[in-house]
Motif scaffolding. Structure first.
Motif, short mmCIF file in Angstrom:
data_model
loop_
_atom_site.label_atom_id
_atom_site.label_comp_id
_atom_site.label_asym_id
_atom_site.label_seq_id
_atom_site.Cartn_x
_atom_site.Cartn_y
_atom_site.Cartn_z
N PHE A 110 28.95 35.90 45.69
CA PHE A 110 28.29 37.12 45.23
C PHE A 110 27.66 36.84 43.88
O PHE A 110 28.01 35.90 43.18
N GLU A 111 26.72 37.68 43.52
CA GLU A 111 26.17 37.68 42.17
C GLU A 111 26.75 38.84 41.37
O GLU A 111 27.06 38.72 40.20
N LYS A 112 26.91 39.97 42.10
CA LYS A 112 27.49 41.16 41.48
C LYS A 112 28.14 41.98 42.58
O LYS A 112 27.60 42.12 43.67
N VAL A 113 29.33 42.50 42.31
CA VAL A 113 30.03 43.31 43.30
C VAL A 113 30.67 44.50 42.61
O VAL A 113 31.19 44.39 41.49
N SER A 114 30.57 45.66 43.25
CA SER A 114 31.16 46.90 42.71
C SER A 114 32.43 47.22 43.48
O SER A 114 32.44 47.25 44.71
N LEU A 115 33.51 47.48 42.75
CA LEU A 115 34.81 47.77 43.34
C LEU A 115 35.30 49.12 42.82
O LEU A 115 34.76 49.67 41.86
N ASN A 116 36.34 49.63 43.47
CA ASN A 116 36.90 50.91 43.05
C ASN A 116 38.41 50.84 43.10
O ASN A 116 38.99 50.61 44.16
N TYR A 117 39.04 51.02 41.95
CA TYR A 117 40.49 50.96 41.86
C TYR A 117 41.03 52.35 41.56
O TYR A 117 40.92 52.85 40.44
N LEU A 118 41.54 53.00 42.61
CA LEU A 118 42.14 54.33 42.47
C LEU A 118 41.19 55.31 41.77
O LEU A 118 41.59 56.09 40.91
N GLY A 119 39.91 55.23 42.14
CA GLY A 119 38.93 56.14 41.59
C GLY A 119 38.23 55.64 40.34
O GLY A 119 37.28 56.27 39.87
N ARG A 120 38.64 54.49 39.82
CA ARG A 120 38.01 53.93 38.62
C ARG A 120 37.13 52.74 39.02
O ARG A 120 37.59 51.80 39.66
N PRO A 121 35.83 52.79 38.67
CA PRO A 121 34.92 51.71 39.07
C PRO A 121 35.17 50.43 38.28
O PRO A 121 35.54 50.45 37.11
N ILE A 122 34.96 49.31 38.96
CA ILE A 122 35.04 47.98 38.35
C ILE A 122 33.87 47.17 38.88
O ILE A 122 33.57 47.21 40.08
N GLU A 123 33.20 46.45 38.00
CA GLU A 123 32.09 45.60 38.43
C GLU A 123 32.39 44.15 38.05
O GLU A 123 32.82 43.86 36.94
N LEU A 124 32.15 43.26 39.01
CA LEU A 124 32.28 41.83 38.78
C LEU A 124 30.89 41.21 38.85
O LEU A 124 30.11 41.54 39.77
N SER A 125 30.57 40.32 37.94
CA SER A 125 29.25 39.68 37.97
C SER A 125 29.32 38.30 37.33
O SER A 125 30.17 38.03 36.47
N TRP A 126 28.43 37.44 37.80
CA TRP A 126 28.34 36.09 37.25
C TRP A 126 27.24 36.04 36.19
O TRP A 126 26.18 36.62 36.35
N GLU A 127 27.51 35.31 35.13
CA GLU A 127 26.51 34.95 34.14
C GLU A 127 26.61 33.44 33.98
O GLU A 127 27.48 32.94 33.27
N GLY A 128 25.75 32.73 34.70
CA GLY A 128 25.89 31.28 34.75
C GLY A 128 27.16 30.92 35.48
O GLY A 128 27.37 31.32 36.63
N ASP A 129 28.05 30.19 34.81
CA ASP A 129 29.32 29.80 35.42
C ASP A 129 30.48 30.64 34.89
O ASP A 129 31.64 30.27 35.05
N SER A 130 30.14 31.76 34.26
CA SER A 130 31.17 32.64 33.70
C SER A 130 31.26 33.92 34.53
O SER A 130 30.23 34.52 34.86
N LEU A 131 32.48 34.32 34.85
CA LEU A 131 32.71 35.52 35.64
C LEU A 131 33.16 36.66 34.72
O LEU A 131 34.13 36.51 33.97
N TRP A 132 32.45 37.78 34.81
CA TRP A 132 32.71 38.91 33.92
C TRP A 132 33.12 40.14 34.72
O TRP A 132 32.58 40.40 35.79
N ALA A 133 34.07 40.88 34.17
CA ALA A 133 34.50 42.15 34.75
C ALA A 133 34.17 43.27 33.78
O ALA A 133 34.53 43.20 32.59
N THR A 134 33.48 44.28 34.27
CA THR A 134 33.22 45.48 33.48
C THR A 134 34.13 46.57 34.02
O THR A 134 34.05 46.93 35.20
N MET A 135 35.01 47.09 33.17
CA MET A 135 36.08 47.95 33.66
C MET A 135 36.74 48.69 32.50
O MET A 135 36.35 48.53 31.33
N ASP A 136 37.74 49.49 32.83
CA ASP A 136 38.56 50.13 31.80
C ASP A 136 39.45 49.09 31.13
O ASP A 136 39.71 48.02 31.69
N GLU A 137 39.96 49.44 29.95
CA GLU A 137 40.91 48.56 29.29
C GLU A 137 42.16 48.42 30.17
O GLU A 137 42.72 49.42 30.60
N PRO A 138 42.59 47.19 30.46
CA PRO A 138 43.77 47.01 31.31
C PRO A 138 45.00 47.74 30.80
O PRO A 138 45.79 48.26 31.59
#
Length: 657
Positions: A110-138
């Motif tokens: 994938f390049e970018k994927v949108s997920l949903n954890y118990l109603g809270r959105p999470i996005e995963l995306s690649w920037e080069g060889d780095s994987l980033w998660a955009t989400m709430d504070e764990p």
């Protein structure tokens, strides 16, 4: 220094260019402008590159430190002298137990994927060889009650985190978030199922009471025990660590021991030549194949066992003291539930943690969770009274690297000749002479496969049933005492306990025990499927999709009964049920998200039963309808099934696979 060199090179280029175009003033000033623009762009690029480089260096400080262990040299050092062994190890799932995140290592595409954890959105995306998660504070996410997450008014997608560490590759890949406390790693809420090629909440991949809170995990406190080579947690505070490992994953030195002395001693070609001529093993390295059956099995048992850490402080700062070739009896002691009196400190701890044994063992001490094969095997007579070891059936290196055979070997790392009954018959030669006389099944029948009777699938893990590694004999008495399904009725799903007890008495002289009165008329598998606890329901649902059981029991009648487990409260049971149902004709397109909501589960169960009713003429009904809660060969007793489901064991379970 880099800046000074950059400026000097720029000045040299400017002078040379000025001389080249001095014959025409217009070109001179044009060239000067071009140089200025180039220098500006180059400087800006360098600034970005340096900033990114510094950022990545800072990020790597938040990951476990690799290679910081005395006497360990890493698998890369082994490769030059042992290329074939290194190649097969590199292809194994042992290597990928823990890896740094990269595009090559992550199996999800994938390049970018949108997920949903118990109603809270999470996005995963690649920037080069780095994987980033955009989400709430764990910290907030895992400390907020699950029921409150979906109702929260907190703005979503407020933080970005780079994921740098991952575990697994065989069945699933689990990802970790740097916690910001040294190099401590916290679980990312989703994992990737390799067979299904989909992202699912990590908490839904375990057989765990759904009323329990989030499944928050620390890599440094849990996975490091078995998913790296010689790890040291190294806590610096109650929440921070400076964890160090010899190597990520299960590498060469996890099985052969620290190799610094071996490498140093064998730098000399003369010594290597002399060593090849000797019949005895090289004393500077451990080869598990040259150890006795106990010590060679302990090499595997350091990870594939249930242990007790007897000195926590020593472990935290020095790691486990065990080294291949030694004994597992220092600060990592094997737990045998049948011999708890030998570990009084464990007995004391069990009193304070009453779930410890129940979440790992059957009542008689047999292991019931995966990844603990050593703990099961050591209870086997073949080990205690014979010379059975892990290496009797398994091999860690394949003799034909790069072939299709090696690809098949990766799954269980079995020796080629050990995929069937040969594994047992290599010792039990008298049985090999006439197998049907011993099994009372035809030679071609799955009932003549030693594994199916003596190593049945009564272990749970990885969202499926797995063969027990405690070699045992089918026993009705043990089945009644422990509640553990027996091998006979896990294959003959349409037969009763009384039927099995009679055959065990006739064939093997086992005294027929007193049976509960209501077990006589109804097949044992129905009791386990509808009334059992979540662990037993999971095992039984898996067997309802197991081909040998379907062949022995007839196919088709299982569907309406199994469909009810699509509404099971445990997500792992729902997953197994869906997979088993898809093995039946006409149900391959069953669409049911096992992580969804109760309404979708109910709709899926209804759809399955409707599809089954439409294909009744194509599938034979049960040979004895009443044994499987059918009124006739084509009509299942929905009321009786519902009544039995109301008697389901709802005891809380959290199997520690």
């Amino acid at each position: 220094m880099e800046s000074i060199l950059f400026i000097l090179l720029a000045l040299v280029g400017l002078c040379l260019g000025w001389r080249l175009v001095e014959w025409h003033p217009f070109l001179r000033w044009g060239f000067l402008g071009l140089v200025v623009l180039s220098l500006t762009a180059a400087w800006q690029w360098r600034h970005i590159w340096v900033k990114d480089e510094l950022s990545q260096r800072a990020f790597h400080q938040t990951l476990p430190k690799e290679g910081d262990q005395a006497a360990y040299v890493s698998s890369a050092t082994c490769q030059s002298c042992h290329p074939s062994q290194h190649h097969s190890w590199h292809a194994s799932h042992h290597r990928t137990m823990t890896q740094f995140v990269s595009q090559d290592a992550v199996l999800a595409r994938f390049e970018k994927v949108s997920l949903n954890y118990l109603g809270r959105p999470i996005e995963l995306s690649w920037e080069g060889d780095s994987l980033w998660a955009t989400m709430d504070e764990p910290e907030w996410l895992f400390n907020t009650p699950e029921a409150e997450l979906a109702e929260s008014q907190k703005p979503p997608l407020t933080q970005r985190y780079q994921l740098g560490l991952m575990t697994g590759a065989h069945h699933m890949q689990v990802f970790w978030i740097p916690s910001g406390q040294g190099n401590a790693q916290r679980i990312f809420p989703f994992c990737f199922l390799t067979e299904d090629q989909r992202w699912v909440p990590f908490k839904d991949t375990f057989l765990r009471d759904p009323s329990m809170s989030h499944y928050d995990q620390s890599w440094n406190a849990n996975c490091i025990n078995c998913h790296v080579t010689q790890g040291r947690p190294m806590p610096t505070s109650p929440t921070a660590t400076q964890t160090a490992v010899a190597e990520l994953g299960i590498a060469c030195e996890a099985c052969h021991g620290p190799a610094a002395q071996h490498v140093s001693s064998n730098h000399s070609p003369m010594r290597r030549y002399e060593q090849h001529g000797l019949e005895k093993p090289d004393p500077t390295i451990v080869n598990p194949a040259h150890l006795d059956h106990e010590r060679s099995s302990m090499v595997c048992g350091q990870c594939h066992g249930i242990h007790w850490i007897s000195d926590s402080r020593d472990y935290y700062f020095n790691g486990f003291r065990y080294r291949p070739g030694g004994r597992l009896d220092r600060n990592k002691k094997p737990i045998r539930a049948t011999r708890l009196k030998e570990l009084p400190e464990v007995l004391q701890a069990v009193k304070q943690q009453p779930r410890f044994l129940a979440d790992r063992f059957w009542p008689d001490g047999m292991v019931r969770v995966s990844g603990r094969e050593f703990t099961g095997m050591v209870e086997s007579p073949c080990y205690e009274k014979g010379s059975l070891s892990c290496l009797s059936c398994h091999q860690m290196h394949h003799s034909q690297p790069g072939t299709e055979a090696m690809e098949a070997w990766r799954d269980d790392q079995l020796k080629p000749e050990m995929e069937g009954s040969a594994a047992c018959l290599q010792c039990h030669e008298s049985i090999a002479a006439d197998i049907p006389a011993h099994t009372h099944h035809s030679l071609e029948s799955s009932g003549s496969d030693c594994y199916n009777c003596h190593m049945p699938h009564t272990t749970y893990g990885l969202m499926k049933a797995i063969r027990s590694h405690q070699i045992d004999v089918p026993s009705m008495e043990q089945s009644l005492k422990t509640g553990r399904p027996n091998a006979c009725n896990l294959c003959h799903l349409d037969q009763t306990l009384s039927w099995t007890a009679s055959h065990l008495e006739d064939w093997y002289g086992q005294a027929k025990p007193d049976l509960p009165h209501d077990d006589d008329p109804v097949a044992a598998s129905l009791h386990w499927l509808l009334k059992g606890d979540a662990g037993i329901r999971a095992l039984t649902a898996w067997h309802y999709g197991w081909e040998p059981a379907k062949q022995a029991s007839g196919q088709g009648w299982q569907v309406p009964l199994l469909a009810g487990l699509l509404e099971d409260p445990y997500s792992a049971v729902r997953y197994i049920t869906q997979r088993s149902l898809k093995s039946y004709e006409g149900l391959q397109d069953l669409a049911c998200d096992f992580t969804g909501d109760s309404e979708s589960f109910s709709e899926a169960a209804q759809w399955v039963r409707q599809e089954w009713e439409q294909t009744l003429t194509a599938t034979p009904g049960p040979s004895d309808p009443q044994k499987v809660l059918f009124r006739t060969s084509t009509e299942w007793d929905a009321e009786k099934v519902k009544e039995w489901q109301s008697l389901r064991s709802n005891r809380s379970m959290d199997l520690q696979e």
